[in-house]
Design a protein around this motif. Structure first.
Motif, mmCIF file in Angstrom:
data_model
loop_
_atom_site.group_PDB
_atom_site.id
_atom_site.type_symbol
_atom_site.label_atom_id
_atom_site.label_comp_id
_atom_site.label_asym_id
_atom_site.label_seq_id
_atom_site.Cartn_x
_atom_site.Cartn_y
_atom_site.Cartn_z
ATOM 1 N N LYS A 277 -14.352 13.169 14.172
ATOM 2 C CA LYS A 277 -14.610 13.858 15.438
ATOM 3 C C LYS A 277 -15.870 13.322 16.121
ATOM 4 N N LEU A 278 -16.153 12.040 15.896
ATOM 5 C CA LEU A 278 -17.289 11.365 16.517
ATOM 6 C C LEU A 278 -16.819 10.552 17.716
ATOM 7 N N ASP A 279 -17.680 10.440 18.725
ATOM 8 C CA ASP A 279 -17.390 9.630 19.913
ATOM 9 C C ASP A 279 -17.359 8.157 19.507
ATOM 10 N N ILE A 280 -16.221 7.475 19.779
ATOM 11 C CA ILE A 280 -16.093 6.077 19.341
ATOM 12 C C ILE A 280 -17.002 5.145 20.133
ATOM 13 N N ASP A 281 -17.476 5.575 21.289
ATOM 14 C CA ASP A 281 -18.323 4.723 22.125
ATOM 15 C C ASP A 281 -19.801 5.085 22.022
ATOM 16 N N ASN A 282 -20.111 6.010 21.155
ATOM 17 C CA ASN A 282 -21.488 6.478 21.044
ATOM 18 C C ASN A 282 -21.912 6.401 19.577
ATOM 19 N N HIS A 283 -23.002 5.671 19.323
ATOM 20 C CA HIS A 283 -23.474 5.497 17.948
ATOM 21 C C HIS A 283 -24.732 6.327 17.662
ATOM 22 N N ILE A 284 -24.933 7.350 18.469
ATOM 23 C CA ILE A 284 -26.076 8.242 18.266
ATOM 24 C C ILE A 284 -25.650 9.399 17.359
ATOM 25 N N VAL A 285 -26.504 9.780 16.440
ATOM 26 C CA VAL A 285 -26.220 10.912 15.547
ATOM 27 C C VAL A 285 -26.156 12.199 16.372
ATOM 28 N N PRO A 286 -25.119 13.008 16.194
ATOM 29 C CA PRO A 286 -25.012 14.277 16.946
ATOM 30 C C PRO A 286 -26.192 15.203 16.665
ATOM 31 N N ASP A 287 -26.358 16.146 17.539
ATOM 32 C CA ASP A 287 -27.431 17.130 17.386
ATOM 33 C C ASP A 287 -27.207 17.950 16.118
ATOM 34 N N LEU A 288 -28.188 17.941 15.237
ATOM 35 C CA LEU A 288 -28.118 18.712 13.988
ATOM 36 C C LEU A 288 -29.274 19.711 13.900
ATOM 37 N N SER A 289 -29.771 20.119 15.053
ATOM 38 C CA SER A 289 -30.963 20.965 15.057
ATOM 39 C C SER A 289 -30.688 22.392 14.582
ATOM 40 N N SER A 290 -29.464 22.878 14.802
ATOM 41 C CA SER A 290 -29.157 24.256 14.397
ATOM 42 C C SER A 290 -28.337 24.268 13.108
ATOM 43 N N GLU A 291 -28.332 25.406 12.459
ATOM 44 C CA GLU A 291 -27.550 25.569 11.237
ATOM 45 C C GLU A 291 -26.057 25.503 11.541
ATOM 46 N N GLU A 292 -25.686 25.991 12.721
ATOM 47 C CA GLU A 292 -24.279 25.917 13.131
ATOM 48 C C GLU A 292 -23.843 24.462 13.291
ATOM 49 N N ASP A 293 -24.743 23.621 13.857
ATOM 50 C CA ASP A 293 -24.438 22.193 13.994
ATOM 51 C C ASP A 293 -24.243 21.548 12.630
ATOM 52 N N ILE A 294 -25.100 21.894 11.688
ATOM 53 C CA ILE A 294 -24.985 21.339 10.332
ATOM 54 C C ILE A 294 -23.655 21.745 9.705
ATOM 55 N N MET A 295 -23.280 23.020 9.879
ATOM 56 C CA MET A 295 -22.025 23.513 9.332
ATOM 57 C C MET A 295 -20.833 22.747 9.913
ATOM 58 N N ILE A 296 -20.840 22.550 11.227
ATOM 59 C CA ILE A 296 -19.714 21.888 11.904
ATOM 60 C C ILE A 296 -19.619 20.418 11.515
ATOM 61 N N TRP A 297 -20.754 19.700 11.635
ATOM 62 C CA TRP A 297 -20.697 18.253 11.392
ATOM 63 C C TRP A 297 -20.581 17.914 9.913
ATOM 64 N N GLY A 298 -21.099 18.772 9.055
ATOM 65 C CA GLY A 298 -20.897 18.553 7.635
ATOM 66 C C GLY A 298 -19.421 18.601 7.277
ATOM 67 N N ASN A 299 -18.735 19.604 7.826
ATOM 68 C CA ASN A 299 -17.298 19.723 7.587
ATOM 69 C C ASN A 299 -16.532 18.554 8.207
#
Length: 255
Positions: free
Chosen positions: A106-128
């Protein structure tokens, strides 16, 4: 006369109640400052309030320790997820992994920047997302990413999820304890006010310094205003002399 002020901390409330209860319990039958109902209520309430305050402090200490550990767990999960995504992006840039396969994560194929992981919800989503994405990519025959391997990422992610559940449960417990204590604080203030009113009413006919000292024995705390003269024994002596020097009017039945 200095003014009184209700306690504004739990320990001060406890001290005021304990002092009043002890003093009233020790008083003989000729000095029943507090009525029976108030004294009986105060005796029962002190134990309840003391236990609730102790529970609050125990919970607070546990919360501080748990929060410190939880922050460490969150930091580890964020670090490993971020590191894995960076390694994945580098593999795509080098052509070792097809860019279209980033969609599995679920990563943008044209973007090589790490998604925002500042919140616990972000960590939960991107970890999964990255765990499921890596499992699907390797299932399709792709070589697994190492350093960090997804299994290691999953270990820290699972630890994070477990601690988050415990963190939420502890927060609910803390909110309940605080709510109970807030209700008891209101009850304590009402009880202290009733006690202090009864004490001041009982000693209202005493001289100022003696009255203040008698009331202080029941836990009432007085404060002087700026520039206000402090009461002393000499204050009472001077007042007694002043009263003694005033002429006494005598009434006659004669016209």
């Amino acid at each position: 006369m200095p003014y009184r002020r209700l306690p504004n901390t739990d320990q001060a409330r406890l001290s005021a109640l304990q002092t009043a209860v002890q003093r009233a319990s020790e008083a003989d039958f000729t000095e029943q400052v507090l009525n029976y109902k108030t004294l009986n209520e105060a005796q029962r309430f002190v134990m309840q309030f003391e236990n609730q305050v102790a529970q609050y402090h125990d919970n607070f200490r546990t919360k501080v320790s748990a929060n410190k550990e939880y922050r460490h767990v969150v930091q580890n999960a964020r670090m490993y997820i971020s590191h894995f995504i960076q390694v994945l992006n580098l593999a795509v840039i080098r052509g070792e992994i097809k860019r279209e396969q980033k969609e599995l994560y679920k990563l943008d194929i044209d973007n090589h920047i790490v998604p925002d992981l500042s919140s616990e919800e972000d960590i939960m989503i991107w970890g999964n997302n990255i765990i499921e994405g890596e499992m699907e990519r390797t299932r399709q025959g792709g070589f697994p990413i190492y350093n960090p391997a997804i299994n290691k990422v999953k270990v820290y992610y699972d630890i994070f999820k477990e601690h988050q559940v415990n963190h939420m449960l502890h927060k609910k417990t803390t909110d309940r304890v605080v709510g109970n204590l807030e209700a008891l604080r209101t009850q304590a203030d009402e009880l202290i006010l009733s006690i202090w009113n009864q004490v001041e009413e009982f000693y209202k006919d005493k001289l100022p310094y003696e009255r203040m000292r008698s009331c202080q024995a029941y836990g009432i705390i007085y404060y002087y205003r700026t520039g206000e003269t402090h009461l002393t024994r000499e204050t009472d002596i001077a007042l007694q002399r002043q009263q003694a020097s005033q002429p006494t009017l005598q009434w006659s039945d004669q016209d």
